[in-house]
Design a protein around this motif. Structure first.
Motif, PDB file in Angstrom:
ATOM      1  N   LYS A   1      -9.871  12.824  53.916  1.00 34.29           N
ATOM      2  CA  LYS A   1      -8.999  13.469  52.945  1.00 34.29           C
ATOM      3  C   LYS A   1      -7.576  12.908  52.970  1.00 34.29           C
ATOM      4  O   LYS A   1      -6.720  13.329  52.192  1.00 34.29           O
TER       5      LYS A   1
ATOM      6  N   LYS B   1     -17.416  17.002  50.578  1.00 36.27           N
ATOM      7  CA  LYS B   1     -16.408  18.035  50.315  1.00 36.27           C
ATOM      8  C   LYS B   1     -15.051  17.448  49.934  1.00 36.27           C
ATOM      9  O   LYS B   1     -14.321  18.018  49.124  1.00 36.27           O
TER      10      LYS B   1
ATOM     11  N   LEU C   1     -18.858  17.415  41.672  1.00 33.38           N
ATOM     12  CA  LEU C   1     -18.873  18.803  41.229  1.00 33.38           C
ATOM     13  C   LEU C   1     -19.659  19.712  42.167  1.00 33.38           C
ATOM     14  O   LEU C   1     -19.260  20.842  42.455  1.00 33.38           O
ATOM     15  N   HIS C   2     -20.788  19.191  42.687  1.00 39.63           N
ATOM     16  CA  HIS C   2     -21.633  20.052  43.528  1.00 39.63           C
ATOM     17  C   HIS C   2     -21.039  20.285  44.903  1.00 39.63           C
ATOM     18  O   HIS C   2     -21.651  20.963  45.738  1.00 39.63           O
ATOM     19  N   SER C   3     -19.834  19.752  45.185  1.00 39.38           N
ATOM     20  CA  SER C   3     -19.162  20.095  46.447  1.00 39.38           C
ATOM     21  C   SER C   3     -18.594  21.503  46.399  1.00 39.38           C
ATOM     22  O   SER C   3     -18.268  22.088  47.437  1.00 39.38           O
ATOM     23  N   LEU C   4     -18.475  22.057  45.207  1.00 37.64           N
ATOM     24  CA  LEU C   4     -17.905  23.426  45.050  1.00 37.64           C
ATOM     25  C   LEU C   4     -19.005  24.457  45.236  1.00 37.64           C
ATOM     26  O   LEU C   4     -19.528  25.022  44.281  1.00 37.64           O
ATOM     27  N   LYS C   5     -19.354  24.710  46.482  1.00 35.71           N
ATOM     28  CA  LYS C   5     -20.489  25.591  46.791  1.00 35.71           C
ATOM     29  C   LYS C   5     -20.062  26.958  47.243  1.00 35.71           C
ATOM     30  O   LYS C   5     -20.906  27.819  47.518  1.00 35.71           O
ATOM     31  N   ASN C   6     -18.798  27.222  47.392  1.00 36.39           N
ATOM     32  CA  ASN C   6     -18.351  28.533  47.891  1.00 36.39           C
ATOM     33  C   ASN C   6     -18.593  29.641  46.870  1.00 36.39           C
ATOM     34  O   ASN C   6     -18.477  29.417  45.678  1.00 36.39           O
TER      35      ASN C   6
END
Length: 450
Positions: free
Chosen positions: A119, A152, A445-450
């Protein structure tokens, strides 16, 4: 215990290259941090020697008592970039302290000369990364890794640009020793914190103060099992591999629990990775060929590997609730007799290996490339591999060895488990403009799993 099971295990060890590839003690160095780098190095040396004093002896005792070969005894430590961020100074001092500790306790390798920059760069990261070539060239037992991306966080393109140059420099500094420094350096996306295998092992900051992780290997066992059933359908082959992986994992858990008990250290995970060697009969490529491929790298290779990797993971999870690390099938070219043959005949190309990494455990591993390959091309290869890992939510890695002074058709001879590497052809069309842009590739987009 069933007598047939005991005899089967003995046969696996004697005839089919079954072994415990490594027991790796993970050691946290967070309590060794100091603003004075020399004091920090002294604390690190003392802690490693105190915690791992009996690691090698314990491994040898278990090996003798149970008759199970334990090939390597290793240590992984907290990413040294964290220490560097607190102390500043010349980070190579940390590498030399780790090397001194490895010689004192007698382990094969210490992993953790590492930085986690998926990051961005924090204090100590850039200094450590820039020191990697010198650190690896001036030590024998130290391994280094850099995590440049994750599902992520996305992909740090500035880090990728930097690593292309560091890999090339590491090879150049050891050009008289088969460019070996580059063979001790791996670039990750989605690096696991509990991996016992080198060169990518480090002790994650969420891990206990000290832990034992075990890496098991059994390509020869799987190939032997498949060879006995030439008429099985693919789903029957998958079931057979799953059951074989179950047995291998149980052996690994036995050794791990026993080692942790004797050392008074928490047991971590079993990494069930089919890690090959150059030895005859110990090849992942030969498993794929036993299933029905003319040669690894041909049409059908990726599908075969996907089935193999999935079956191995399912068998491991059935056998132990502590499966972790990478666990699956490794495809390091120089360390696998079948991969070496396939690369020599050019049935196996880097492009095909890249496709295979989408369905296996690691990535482009121990691949020798021409010595005149530019840092930008190396960075482009890293970026491609990281993208596969990021999008698919899996670990991918790159361990490339630019063979300085050599070209396609030549070979590097490493010896031991590292084997020999034919120089593979690389697409030389330059991604220089793409790499030089820097910045980051955003997380999917599929990193936003919360």
């Amino acid at each position: 215990m069933d007598t047939n099971d005991i005899l089967e295990t003995i046969r696996m060890i004697q005839d089919e290259c079954l072994d415990i590839r490594t027991i790796t003690m993970g050691i946290s160095l967070l309590d060794c941090a100091d603003t004075d780098i020399d004091r920090a190095c002294d604390k690190i040396y003392d802690k490693i020697c105190r915690k791992a004093e009996k690691l090698v002896l314990t491994g040898e005792q278990i090996e003798k008592e149970y008759g199970i070969p334990i090939i390597n005894k290793r240590v992984s430590v907290t990413p040294i970039a964290i220490m560097q961020g607190i102390s500043s100074g010349n980070p190579v001092k940390y590498a030399l302290a780790l090397e001194k500790a490895s010689q004192t306790i007698g382990v094969n390798f210490i992993g953790g000369y590492s930085a986690l920059v998926q990051k961005g760069f924090s204090a100590g990261d850039t200094e450590l990364i820039e020191s990697i070539p010198e650190a690896l060239a001036s030590t024998e037992h130290i391994c280094s890794s850099v995590n440049i991306g994750s599902t992520k966080a996305g992909i740090n393109m500035d880090a990728i640009r930097l690593m292309g140059h560091q890999i090339k420099k590491a090879a150049e500094l050891t050009k008289d020793d088969n460019c070996i420094a580059a063979g001790k350096l791996v670039v990750f996306c989605n690096a696991p914190e509990d991996n016992p295998f080198m060169a990518g092992a480090f002790h994650g900051i969420s891990e206990p103060d000290c832990v034992i992780n075990v890496g098991v290997s059994g390509p020869g066992v799987v190939r032997s099992a498949v060879s006995k059933h030439p008429d099985y359908s693919i789903d029957e082959i998958a079931e057979l591999i799953k059951k074989t992986a179950f047995k291998v994992t149980r052996m690994g858990q036995l050794v791990g629990i026993e080692a942790s008990k004797r050392l008074g250290v928490k047991f971590g995970i079993v990494d069930l990775s089919l890690a090959p060697t150059p030895a005859v009969g110990d090849s992942v490529a030969h498993i794929l060929e036993e299933i029905g491929l003319e040669q690894c790298g041909g049409a059908g290779t990726t599908a075969c590997l996907a089935m193999l990797n999935d079956a191995v993971k399912k068998g491991g999870v059935m056998a132990s609730s502590s499966v972790g690390g990478l666990s699956g099938a490794f495809i390091p070219v120089s360390e696998d007799a079948g991969m070496i043959d396939a690369a020599r005949s050019e049935a196996l190309t880097i492009e095909k290996l890249e496709a295979m990494t989408a369905v296996c455990s690691v990535g482009l591993d121990m691949i020798v490339i021409p010595g005149d390959t530019t840092p930008e091309v190396i960075s482009g290869i890293i970026a491609d591999e990281a993208a596969i890992g990021m999008i698919n939510g899996k670990t991918t890695a790159v361990r490339l060895i630019p063979a300085i002074g050599k070209s396609v058709g030549d070979e590097l001879e490493f010896g031991g488990l590292l084997g020999s590497g034919p120089v593979m052809r690389v697409n030389t069309k330059s991604p220089k403009k793409f790499i030089s842009r820097g910045g980051k590739i955003p997380a999917p987009l599929h990193s936003l799993k919360n």
